[in-house]
Scaffold this motif. Structure first.
Motif, PDB file in Angstrom:
ATOM      1  N   LEU A  80       0.815  -1.211   0.000  1.00 32.36           N
ATOM      2  CA  LEU A  80       0.000   0.000   0.000  1.00 32.36           C
ATOM      3  C   LEU A  80       0.849   1.261   0.000  1.00 32.36           C
ATOM      4  CD1 LEU A  80      -2.579  -1.222   2.648  1.00 32.36           C
ATOM      5  CD2 LEU A  80      -2.940  -1.040   0.171  1.00 32.36           C
ATOM      6  N   ALA A  81       1.959   1.236   0.717  1.00 34.72           N
ATOM      7  CA  ALA A  81       2.874   2.385   0.747  1.00 34.72           C
ATOM      8  C   ALA A  81       4.294   1.858   0.836  1.00 34.72           C
ATOM      9  CB  ALA A  81       2.568   3.299   1.929  1.00 34.72           C
ATOM     10  N   VAL A  89       4.012  -0.491   4.075  1.00 35.23           N
ATOM     11  CA  VAL A  89       2.641  -0.826   4.461  1.00 35.23           C
ATOM     12  C   VAL A  89       2.113  -1.866   3.486  1.00 35.23           C
ATOM     13  CG1 VAL A  89       0.326   0.078   4.944  1.00 35.23           C
ATOM     14  CG2 VAL A  89       2.335   1.564   5.264  1.00 35.23           C
ATOM     15  N   THR A  91      -1.139  -5.211   3.084  1.00 31.97           N
ATOM     16  CA  THR A  91      -2.376  -5.782   3.631  1.00 31.97           C
ATOM     17  C   THR A  91      -2.722  -7.080   2.928  1.00 31.97           C
ATOM     18  OG1 THR A  91      -4.681  -5.252   4.197  1.00 31.97           O
ATOM     19  CG2 THR A  91      -3.944  -4.616   1.986  1.00 31.97           C
ATOM     20  N   LEU A  94      -6.284  -6.842   0.358  1.00 35.55           N
ATOM     21  CA  LEU A  94      -6.214  -6.642  -1.087  1.00 35.55           C
ATOM     22  C   LEU A  94      -5.176  -7.592  -1.668  1.00 35.55           C
ATOM     23  CD1 LEU A  94      -6.129  -2.725  -1.146  1.00 35.55           C
ATOM     24  CD2 LEU A  94      -8.109  -4.167  -1.630  1.00 35.55           C
ATOM     25  N   GLN A  95      -5.353  -7.913  -2.938  1.00 35.25           N
ATOM     26  CA  GLN A  95      -4.364  -8.691  -3.691  1.00 35.25           C
ATOM     27  C   GLN A  95      -3.625  -7.757  -4.641  1.00 35.25           C
ATOM     28  OE1 GLN A  95      -6.791 -11.621  -5.630  1.00 35.25           O
ATOM     29  NE2 GLN A  95      -7.367 -12.639  -3.723  1.00 35.25           N
ATOM     30  N   GLY A  97      -2.539  -5.428  -7.524  1.00 38.06           N
ATOM     31  CA  GLY A  97      -3.365  -4.501  -8.296  1.00 38.06           C
ATOM     32  C   GLY A  97      -4.528  -3.955  -7.501  1.00 38.06           C
ATOM     33  N   TRP A  98      -4.469  -4.114  -6.178  1.00 39.79           N
ATOM     34  CA  TRP A  98      -5.495  -3.575  -5.260  1.00 39.79           C
ATOM     35  C   TRP A  98      -6.821  -4.323  -5.329  1.00 39.79           C
ATOM     36  CZ3 TRP A  98      -3.458   1.076  -8.087  1.00 39.79           C
ATOM     37  CH2 TRP A  98      -2.454   1.735  -7.375  1.00 39.79           C
ATOM     38  N   THR A 107      -3.785  -5.354   8.173  1.00 43.90           N
ATOM     39  CA  THR A 107      -2.838  -4.490   7.482  1.00 43.90           C
ATOM     40  C   THR A 107      -1.628  -4.338   8.399  1.00 43.90           C
ATOM     41  OG1 THR A 107      -4.533  -3.246   6.279  1.00 43.90           O
ATOM     42  CG2 THR A 107      -2.430  -2.126   6.665  1.00 43.90           C
ATOM     43  N   ILE A 109       1.870  -2.117   9.231  1.00 43.92           N
ATOM     44  CA  ILE A 109       2.639  -0.894   8.998  1.00 43.92           C
ATOM     45  C   ILE A 109       3.971  -1.057   9.724  1.00 43.92           C
ATOM     46  CG2 ILE A 109       2.724   1.614   9.319  1.00 43.92           C
ATOM     47  CD1 ILE A 109      -0.304   1.661   9.265  1.00 43.92           C
TER      48      ILE A 109
ATOM     49  N   TRP B  98      -5.943   2.661   6.255  1.00 40.79           N
ATOM     50  CA  TRP B  98      -5.693   1.328   5.693  1.00 40.79           C
ATOM     51  C   TRP B  98      -6.197   0.188   6.585  1.00 40.79           C
ATOM     52  CZ3 TRP B  98      -0.540   4.003   5.344  1.00 40.79           C
ATOM     53  CH2 TRP B  98      -0.335   4.608   4.094  1.00 40.79           C
ATOM     54  N   PRO B 100      -8.364  -2.818   7.745  1.00 44.79           N
ATOM     55  CA  PRO B 100      -9.262  -3.715   7.014  1.00 44.79           C
ATOM     56  C   PRO B 100     -10.732  -3.449   7.351  1.00 44.79           C
ATOM     57  CG  PRO B 100      -7.412  -4.962   7.886  1.00 44.79           C
ATOM     58  CD  PRO B 100      -7.304  -3.570   8.467  1.00 44.79           C
TER      59      PRO B 100
END
Lengths: 159, 159
Positions: A80-81, A89, A91, A94-95, A97-98, A107, A109, B98, B100
């Motif tokens: 994610l980041a 970051v 999670t 999501l897979q 490509g979001w 998630t 961090i 972010w 979930p």
């Protein structure tokens, strides 16, 4: 590091006597990550790191189950980041490509803060509800992430 | 715009005779978004746009239900990528920061491509499985997003 909601989040904090750049390598180079990411005797058999927001973060873990059989656990995730040597970051909500995942859980961090010549290292796991947080704690978050961090530090010191 | 998986994704494509910067404003300024984001007679009663990766994207929609009662639908989401006047990505699989979500459904990737003095506009909805894609189609994706795009274009032309 992000704010902590004690009802929903879990966090590991550690001082490490290696610089952020070295820990960043341990997190982002597959051949290094595979050496520490699972508490032994579990181990990573495959790692895919597409290091950009929306990129795939895949690991496959193997290890002994209580009944003596061998587990094979694929884990699909998405970055994610990506802030080099500072923050990562990702999670499992999501897979690549979001794309939404079927069963979101957390998630993570991870932050790397230069301090006293080393790194103040934090890993925060965010959950949707207290039940998921508690489940993660019962799965051994604290012991597991600390053991993995020990293993990462061993690798980092050798680089 | 992203690759399309016809089994999992839905997409709207439209040429618009306004520049990308104007459509970007319609998407990212709450007082503009509220004027077009729902097909009328549904309307947005509240919008929160924290325009950065990890930022909150909240809308509350109200409108008449088939039984004559009024619906009040809050929608929590999270921005994933913010590329000014070019691309906006958000999901309901995550909440602000972010975290979930409980019930992920889709990720939306909206692109604004300068073309012939106007904008080639696309909105792609990504789902986890074909069932979710089909449900979204049955909920009226094509008609709903096209009507909302008409409303957006009306606003954009007036700016």
């Amino acid at each position: 590091m992000p704010d902590l909601d004690p009802d929903l989040d879990l966090r590991l904090e550690r001082m490490m006597d290696v610089p952020p750049a070295t820990l960043w390598r341990c997190w982002t180079e597959p051949e290094l990550l595979m050496q520490w990411f699972c508490p032994r005797p579990w181990h990573v058999t495959e790692a895919v790191i597409d290091l950009r927001p929306g990129g795939r973060f895949f690991t496959r873990m193997a290890g002994p189950l209580p009944d003596g059989s061998q587990a094979d656990m694929p884990n699909e995730g998405c970055f994610l980041a990506v802030d080099p040597e500072r923050r990562l970051v990702f999670t499992d909500a999501l897979q690549a490509g979001w794309r939404p995942a079927a069963q979101p859980f957390m998630t993570a961090i991870v932050t790397f803060e230069p301090r006293d010549g080393g790194t103040f290292y934090t890993a925060t796991a965010l959950h949707n509800d207290t039940a998921a947080r508690d489940k993660h704690e019962e799965m051994g978050f604290s012991k597991g992430w600390n053991t993995a961090a020990d293993q990462m530090l061993d690798i980092a010191r050798s680089l």
